[in-house]
Design a protein around this motif. Structure first.
Motif, PDB file in Angstrom:
ATOM      1  N   SER A  32       0.853  -1.197  -0.080  1.00  0.00           N
ATOM      2  CA  SER A  32       0.060  -0.071   0.001  1.00  0.00           C
ATOM      3  C   SER A  32       0.832   1.280  -0.111  1.00  0.00           C
ATOM      4  O   SER A  32       0.343   2.150  -0.204  1.00  0.00           O
ATOM      5  CB  SER A  32      -1.039  -0.128   1.075  1.00  0.00           C
ATOM      6  N   PHE A  47       0.840   3.553  -3.363  1.00  0.00           N
ATOM      7  CA  PHE A  47      -0.274   4.395  -3.540  1.00  0.00           C
ATOM      8  C   PHE A  47       0.010   5.769  -3.001  1.00  0.00           C
ATOM      9  O   PHE A  47      -0.681   6.906  -3.372  1.00  0.00           O
ATOM     10  CB  PHE A  47      -1.374   3.986  -3.101  1.00  0.00           C
ATOM     11  N   TYR A  68       2.201  -5.124  -9.170  1.00  0.00           N
ATOM     12  CA  TYR A  68       0.942  -5.798  -8.826  1.00  0.00           C
ATOM     13  C   TYR A  68       0.610  -6.906  -9.967  1.00  0.00           C
ATOM     14  O   TYR A  68      -0.302  -7.920  -9.524  1.00  0.00           O
ATOM     15  CB  TYR A  68      -0.332  -4.840  -8.368  1.00  0.00           C
ATOM     16  N   SER A  75      -4.396  -7.272 -12.078  1.00  0.00           N
ATOM     17  CA  SER A  75      -5.119  -6.891 -10.918  1.00  0.00           C
ATOM     18  C   SER A  75      -5.619  -5.675 -11.104  1.00  0.00           C
ATOM     19  O   SER A  75      -6.605  -5.253 -10.119  1.00  0.00           O
ATOM     20  CB  SER A  75      -3.835  -6.485  -9.927  1.00  0.00           C
ATOM     21  N   PHE A  88      -4.976  -2.523 -10.442  1.00  0.00           N
ATOM     22  CA  PHE A  88      -4.709  -1.564  -9.857  1.00  0.00           C
ATOM     23  C   PHE A  88      -3.825  -0.370 -10.592  1.00  0.00           C
ATOM     24  O   PHE A  88      -3.849   0.793 -10.207  1.00  0.00           O
ATOM     25  CB  PHE A  88      -3.375  -2.064  -8.567  1.00  0.00           C
ATOM     26  N   SER A 121      -5.703   3.066 -11.306  1.00  0.00           N
ATOM     27  CA  SER A 121      -5.676   4.300 -10.676  1.00  0.00           C
ATOM     28  C   SER A 121      -4.882   5.315 -11.025  1.00  0.00           C
ATOM     29  O   SER A 121      -4.810   6.452 -10.650  1.00  0.00           O
ATOM     30  CB  SER A 121      -5.481   3.769  -9.286  1.00  0.00           C
TER      31      SER A 121
END
Length: 817
Positions: free
Chosen positions: A166, A169, A674, A678, A680, A683
């Motif tokens: 995390s 991010f 990732y 996935s 992700f 984003s």
């Protein structure tokens, strides 16, 4: 003994070791400080002195025109502010001179460039603060907690390389903030630049320029290739304002070549005479020249003075005859039309910008000094052919540029390569200090060396491909050079780094006696190493920026220019023409400086969320550059042709491209961490869409007002209107926009005034006294002597006198369109 795999593991954690980066930063800092000190010492000691010229005063003038030429050589009331003789006396004028005064003193092109440098320094100072304040603590904390000390160093701890989960991010969130900051700074400065450009359109200097109310008509069909044909084209579109005069271009054949041949002959004759009469005394033997032969053998030896004099006489007669026949020659595919007022020309050009009456393109005419006349007569087929050839040559240049890139990549990866190159491994173990110094200093030094020649090649190829104006040539150079730098220095350089990682992986497998099939199978893990590869290369860019900082202050010191100019004036014969050309202010290469700034900005942006120290290094260089180039543009360089900041929209577009590149690299980073399955990585996509939408909004909001003057009703009523009879009777359009070869004055041979009495002994026969009008000096008349045959020699005072400066300033003033 350690296995080769262990050695590779120990060395592959970084591209450049922290010691190498520290060596480069320390070296460039020391050299930059020494250079600035040298500038501060040299500048106040080289002031222009008055009085009669002497060897000392001439040398002082030559030194002064290196550091402050515009103090002595300026036009009208555009003299720069006074600089005191103190060591740091050059700093107060930079601090106290604000933008409104700069617009008047240096022009809008220079002001736009300085505004761009200030925007970049403020933008990257904010980006560096944001990234260092948020991302450095996160990256360092994660590395200290989760990465063993053997797998990290001080530089890798401050990057995203080993960060997982995390924590990533936080970097994604920062890219949103960076994108928003870039768009804010661009919007804020776009508004100011637009206001400045509209003010420039309304300025007396622009309003009184003939080219400002002239339209250019390109690709004129054969049926309309006449003055009357141009009028018919305008009649078909029913523009609201009529033309006051029209002019179709005429083919000039070999006339430009003849004039260039004549002017070259004048230079050769001047050089021979100055050498023969050096020191105000006639040499013992007359100079000779060998015609024909090879390497000084064979051929016929002739008297050089008589040879060039006879050659000059024949050339002048040929040019005069050629000019008399020019009206009978075939028309060109381009023409010009003048309007009664500047607002009328802009309104008509705006109306016709998307129309093509009778297949023509009608636009605002460029400044005549901006036109590259050699490309104006080329047909569309010829331009297409040259563009194809130029493109292939550019591809060839890109291909051969991979050689220095490969060398730079090798030097930047010395730590990794030393694992399987014996002498490098021995050197690294025996003298880690010198190894770190070389691996840190050489890569950016070689990159800068090759970077010196690339813009020259790009400019030549862009001109070869048919650019019609110098300003369009600048735009082409910015576009191609910037693209070339990004593709070669970022993309290809990274791919070469990936190649080294792949080679290391194969060597490690071989060292462990792995089968060939297993080696091939293990390469599926290579994409996982790509992420660390381009992040590792941030250490190279930490050595790149200190080098750019040094080159910036080296520009300020002008050491090479001072040494070279002094060498030329002492070693070569100094004709008055040579002295004028060597000492007058030089043109500022906006295209090259913009490209370098954009590339530095791209590097700093791309690595800002990955390695924040790169953004910090970029911010420091931008702050240095903003002050250095303000000094350069105020006191040293001039703008070749004023375009009113025309390059602004182009460089802003490329800055937005840099933001997209930053975001794409973040997409790649999250996708590799990732996995792209996935999702992700999605984003990281929205900022790209925001930038695209912002670009569309900019086009709709600013572009039309940027390119055209939009007069109010009151301005239309008060506009200065010129009559058709005045324009036609004075042949103003033909004189301003006819090919320069048709009306330009030929070079007049010039000698130093103290040599003029010796002409009686050089040339036998009657010599008459006369006056010579020198176009090179604004049409001023000076004392001259005319020898038999009609060749006129002008006597010029030495460069140390104020008269020389007045002549130069008069030339600039009268040459304005």
């Amino acid at each position: 003994m350690s296995s080769i795999g262990q050695i590779i593991d120990e060395n592959s954690s970084r591209t450049l070791a922290p010691a190498a980066v520290a060596s480069q930063v320390a070296l460039m800092t020391v050299i930059s400080v020494v250079t600035v000190v040298a500038f501060n010492v040299l500048r106040p000691k080289n002031k222009v002195l008055g009085g009669p010229p002497s060897r000392e005063s001439t040398q002082i003038v030559l030194c002064q025109v290196i550091y402050e030429p515009k103090v002595k050589y300026h036009v009208g009331n555009k003299k720069p502010p006074r600089i005191s003789d103190s060591i740091l006396g050059w700093l107060p004028p930079l601090v106290h001179t604000k933008e409104p005064e700069l617009v008047d003193k240096v022009g809008l092109d220079a002001v736009t460039f300085l505004r761009f440098t200030r925007m970049m320094r403020s933008l990257f100072a904010a980006i560096a603060f944001l990234c260092c304040a948020i991302l450095l603590p996160i990256d360092a904390t994660y590395n200290l907690k989760n990465v063993p000390s053997s797998g990290r160093d001080i530089l890798s701890m401050l990057t995203i390389r080993d960060v997982e989960g995390s924590y990533l991010f936080a970097h994604v969130a920062v890219t949103y903030l960076i994108s928003a900051m870039v768009m804010y700074f661009i919007w804020k400065n776009w508004k100011v630049v637009l206001r400045l450009r509209q003010d420039w359109f309304r300025s007396p200097e622009y309003m009184q320029s003939f080219y400002a109310r002239t339209l250019a008509i390109m690709h004129v069909p054969k049926k309309y290739q006449s003055d009357e044909g141009i009028r018919q084209i305008f009649d078909t579109v029913q523009v609201p304002y009529p033309t006051t005069s029209v002019h179709i271009g005429r083919k000039v054949g070999r006339l430009p070549e003849l004039i260039e041949y004549h002017n070259t002959t004048v230079r050769e004759l001047e050089q021979v005479l100055v050498t023969y009469l050096k020191g105000g005394r006639i040499a013992k033997e007359r100079p000779t020249i060998r015609i024909g032969g090879f390497m000084g053998m064979g051929g016929v030896k002739k008297d050089a003075i008589d040879f060039y004099t006879a050659k000059l006489t024949r050339t002048e007669a040929a040019i005069e005859e050629y000019r008399q026949k020019i009206d009978t020659r075939q028309a060109e595919t381009y023409g010009f039309a003048s309007m009664a007022a500047v607002p009328y020309a802009h309104i008509v050009a705006n109306m016709l910008r998307k129309k093509h009456p009778k297949g023509t393109d009608i636009t605002l005419a460029p400044n005549p000094k901006d036109i590259i006349w050699a490309n104006m007569h080329k047909s569309p087929a010829e331009i297409f052919q040259k563009r194809v050839i130029g493109f292939l040559l550019m591809v060839l240049v890109c291909f051969f540029n991979t050689i220095p890139l490969f060398l730079i990549s090798i030097l930047a990866n010395l730590s990794s390569i030393s694992a399987f190159v014996g002498f490098l491994n021995a050197w690294s173990n025996a003298s880690p200090g010198s190894f770190a110094f070389v691996s840190g200093v050489l890569p950016p030094a070689i990159s800068s060396l090759f970077g010196f020649f690339l813009p020259i090649v790009m400019r030549y190829l862009s001109r070869f491909q048919g650019a019609l104006t110098h300003s369009r040539l600048d735009r082409a150079v910015v576009a191609r050079y910037f693209a070339f730098l990004v593709i070669s220095q970022l993309v290809i350089f990274t791919l070469i780094g990936v190649g080294f990682i792949a080679a290391e992986q194969v060597v490690e497998e071989i060292g462990e006696h792995t089968s060939f099939q297993e080696i091939i199978d293990s390469l599926h893990t290579l994409p996982e190493t790509i992420n660390s590869t381009y992040i590792n290369q941030s250490s190279y860019w930490l050595t790149f920026f200190p080098m750019r900082g040094f080159l910036t202050v080296f520009d300020l010191a002008q050491v090479l220019n001072l040494v070279w100019t002094s060498f030329k004036t002492r070693i070569f014969g100094r004709t008055p023409r040579d002295i004028r050309e060597w000492t007058q202010p030089q043109d500022f290469e906006y295209a090259i400086y913009y490209s370098n700034f954009l590339f530095m900005g791209t590097v700093a942006l791309v690595f800002a969320p990955l390695a924040p120290l790169v953004a910090l290094a970029g911010a420091i260089v931008f702050w240095m550059s903003s002050w250095v180039y303000k000094y350069q543009l105020m006191f040293v360089f001039v703008t070749k042709v004023e375009t009113g900041g025309r390059l602004w929209n182009m460089v802003v577009n490329r800055l937005l491209v840099s933001v997209v590149l930053m975001q794409l690299l973040m997409v790649l980073t999250i996708g590799l961490q990732y996995g792209f399955k996935s999702f992700f990585w999605l984003s990281t996509v929205p900022p790209i869409l925001f930038v695209v939408a912002f670009k569309v909004w900019l086009d709709k909001t600013f572009y039309q007002q940027f390119f055209y003057y939009n007069p109010t009703e009151e301005e239309l009523r008060r506009a200065q209107v010129h009559s058709s009879s005045a324009d036609a009777s004075g042949h103003r359009l033909e004189r301003r926009f006819g090919h320069p070869a048709l009306h330009a004055d030929l070079f007049t041979p010039m000698l130093h005034a103290k040599m003029m009495p010796l002409l009686q002994e050089v040339y036998k026969g009657k010599i008459d006294a006369d006056k010579a009008r020198l176009d090179e000096y604004g049409g001023r008349k000076v004392d001259a002597q005319v020898i038999e045959g009609g060749i006129k020699f002008a006597g010029i005072e030495q460069v140390g006198s104020d008269a020389f400066v007045v002549l130069w300033c008069a030339h600039i003033f009268v040459a304005r369109p």
